[in-house]
Scaffold this motif. Structure first.
Motif, mmCIF file in Angstrom:
data_model
loop_
_atom_site.group_PDB
_atom_site.id
_atom_site.type_symbol
_atom_site.label_atom_id
_atom_site.label_comp_id
_atom_site.label_asym_id
_atom_site.label_seq_id
_atom_site.Cartn_x
_atom_site.Cartn_y
_atom_site.Cartn_z
ATOM 1 N N VAL A 1 0.588 -1.425 0.250
ATOM 2 C CA VAL A 1 0.010 -0.361 -0.032
ATOM 3 C C VAL A 1 0.643 0.921 -0.270
ATOM 4 O O VAL A 1 1.802 1.509 1.063
ATOM 5 C CB VAL A 1 -0.750 -0.230 1.170
ATOM 6 C CG1 VAL A 1 -1.710 1.387 1.336
ATOM 7 C CG2 VAL A 1 -1.819 -0.893 0.782
ATOM 8 N N CYS A 2 0.157 2.176 -0.875
ATOM 9 C CA CYS A 2 1.736 3.033 -1.219
ATOM 10 C C CYS A 2 0.606 4.400 -0.072
ATOM 11 O O CYS A 2 -0.274 4.854 0.561
ATOM 12 C CB CYS A 2 1.241 3.648 -2.149
ATOM 13 S SG CYS A 2 1.569 5.855 -2.390
ATOM 14 N N GLN A 3 2.094 4.873 0.357
ATOM 15 C CA GLN A 3 1.714 5.793 2.144
ATOM 16 C C GLN A 3 0.920 6.768 0.870
ATOM 17 O O GLN A 3 1.251 8.201 2.281
ATOM 18 C CB GLN A 3 2.800 5.832 3.203
ATOM 19 C CG GLN A 3 3.047 4.437 3.583
ATOM 20 C CD GLN A 3 1.520 4.127 4.471
ATOM 21 O OE1 GLN A 3 0.965 4.853 5.194
ATOM 22 N NE2 GLN A 3 0.538 2.830 4.203
ATOM 23 N N ARG A 4 1.030 7.622 0.395
ATOM 24 C CA ARG A 4 1.608 8.777 -0.679
ATOM 25 C C ARG A 4 0.086 8.990 -1.179
ATOM 26 O O ARG A 4 -0.652 10.275 -1.228
ATOM 27 C CB ARG A 4 2.459 8.870 -1.677
ATOM 28 C CG ARG A 4 2.817 10.552 -1.862
ATOM 29 C CD ARG A 4 3.299 10.483 -2.972
ATOM 30 N NE ARG A 4 3.922 10.119 -4.105
ATOM 31 C CZ ARG A 4 4.681 10.236 -4.913
ATOM 32 N NH1 ARG A 4 5.605 10.822 -4.805
ATOM 33 N NH2 ARG A 4 4.705 9.074 -6.603
ATOM 34 N N CYS A 5 0.228 7.975 -2.265
ATOM 35 C CA CYS A 5 -1.693 8.240 -2.971
ATOM 36 C C CYS A 5 -3.193 7.311 -1.917
ATOM 37 O O CYS A 5 -4.201 7.184 -2.556
ATOM 38 C CB CYS A 5 -1.786 7.813 -4.387
ATOM 39 S SG CYS A 5 -1.040 5.857 -4.901
ATOM 40 N N GLY A 6 -1.933 6.050 -1.352
ATOM 41 C CA GLY A 6 -3.560 5.378 -0.408
ATOM 42 C C GLY A 6 -3.889 4.421 -2.048
ATOM 43 O O GLY A 6 -4.390 3.116 -1.011
ATOM 44 N N SER A 7 -3.642 4.021 -2.779
ATOM 45 C CA SER A 7 -3.364 3.109 -3.821
ATOM 46 C C SER A 7 -2.936 2.055 -3.490
ATOM 47 O O SER A 7 -1.468 1.844 -2.354
ATOM 48 C CB SER A 7 -3.581 2.957 -5.356
ATOM 49 O OG SER A 7 -2.310 4.261 -4.830
ATOM 50 N N SER A 8 -3.168 0.517 -3.468
ATOM 51 C CA SER A 8 -3.025 -1.156 -3.382
ATOM 52 C C SER A 8 -2.946 -1.822 -4.230
ATOM 53 O O SER A 8 -3.695 -1.538 -5.222
ATOM 54 C CB SER A 8 -3.932 -2.015 -2.118
ATOM 55 O OG SER A 8 -3.295 -3.057 -2.222
ATOM 56 N N THR B 1 0.435 3.945 -9.287
ATOM 57 C CA THR B 1 -0.737 4.467 -9.269
ATOM 58 C C THR B 1 0.038 6.959 -9.304
ATOM 59 O O THR B 1 -0.558 7.822 -9.697
ATOM 60 C CB THR B 1 -1.380 4.775 -8.500
ATOM 61 O OG1 THR B 1 -1.911 3.162 -8.010
ATOM 62 C CG2 THR B 1 -3.029 5.347 -8.670
ATOM 63 N N CYS B 2 0.775 6.692 -8.387
ATOM 64 C CA CYS B 2 1.030 7.975 -8.547
ATOM 65 C C CYS B 2 2.809 8.257 -8.936
ATOM 66 O O CYS B 2 3.203 9.387 -8.479
ATOM 67 C CB CYS B 2 1.168 8.647 -7.219
ATOM 68 S SG CYS B 2 2.292 7.832 -5.989
ATOM 69 N N ILE B 3 3.256 7.626 -10.331
ATOM 70 C CA ILE B 3 4.828 7.658 -10.782
ATOM 71 C C ILE B 3 4.706 8.990 -11.594
ATOM 72 O O ILE B 3 5.601 9.148 -11.463
ATOM 73 C CB ILE B 3 4.494 6.312 -11.332
ATOM 74 C CG1 ILE B 3 5.956 6.462 -11.411
ATOM 75 C CG2 ILE B 3 4.226 6.832 -12.502
ATOM 76 C CD1 ILE B 3 6.740 4.839 -12.024
HETATM 77 ZN ZN LIG Z 1 0.760 6.053 -4.845
#
Ligand SMILES: [Zn+2]
Length: 225
Positions: free
Chosen positions: A36-43, A60-62
């Motif tokens: 789980v990315c802690q910047r955008c929340g996507s899993s 997702t937030c690349i």
């Molecule tokens: Zn992200």
């Protein structure tokens, strides 16, 4: 790193400077078979986002710069000096607008969220001036954001004019000015992904507009910021 003051940025574990007065947290968290990315929340499923070196990245937030599981999101602590603003605005609120303005300050004081729902041109921006003033009096930092760049561009000069005692910054993907620390920020909702526990007040203009509405990453960014 000075131009990152007041927002979060990604640092690889191996280049972290131990002893620096920065707060940090893992950039990604493992949850069983997912990461789980802690910047955008996507899993994401781990195998789908694994790099040849073994760590994971967030696709997702690349576009905001790649973050990977072998690094941390770092935040440089800041303090916002309190300013008792004299609001510069040639107009005056009607009694009804005044009532809403006072209610917004009261809700903010009690740390409660507010929704103002009214037609374009009804003076919503002017009704938030007192709340911004209150937060700045308390030494808080303020973000005024919108999913729409045109709305941000239109808001920026009005906020600057109303609060001339300090600089504010207009920030969006291709904005002319690079990021710098200011106590009042006008930005697109996307920009909030770069912030973590940075603002005491966030005003979202046109909260029902595309692309914020229904976008889980933008919502995650807003709550983190
Ligand atoms: Zn992200």
């Amino acid at each position: 790193m000075t131009n990152q003051k007041g927002r979060q940025f990604f640092v690889l574990d191996e280049t972290m400077n131990v002893g620096k007065p920065f707060d940090s947290r893992p950039a990604m968290l493992e949850q069983g078979q997912r990461i789980v990315c802690q910047r955008c929340g996507s899993s994401h499923r781990k195998p789908s986002v694994q790099l040849p070196i073994g760590s994971y990245y967030c696709p997702t937030c690349i576009r905001y710069g790649r973050i990977t599981s072998n690094g941390r999101l770092v935040i440089q602590p800041t303090d916002s000096p309190a300013i008792d603003h004299h609001i510069v605005w040639p107009g005056a609120l009607t009694p009804f607008q005044q009532k809403i303005s006072q209610q917004l300050v009261s809700n903010c004081r009690q740390k409660r969220s507010s929704l103002v729902w009214s037609v374009t041109g009804s003076g919503k921006t002017e009704m938030i001036f007192e709340t911004i003033r209150y937060v700045r009096q308390e030494g808080g930092r303020v973000a005024i954001v919108s999913p729409r760049i045109d709305v941000c561009r239109e808001l920026f000069p009005r906020i600057q004019q109303a609060f001339p005692q300090e600089e504010s910054l207009l920030l969006y993907g291709k904005s002319e000015e690079p990021y710098r620390y200011t106590n009042i920020l006008i930005a697109t909702t996307h920009q909030l992904l770069h912030f973590y526990r940075s603002f005491q007040l966030i005003v979202v203009d046109e909260v029902d507009a595309f692309p914020y509405e229904g976008d889980a990453q933008l919502r995650y960014g807003l709550y983190n910021a």
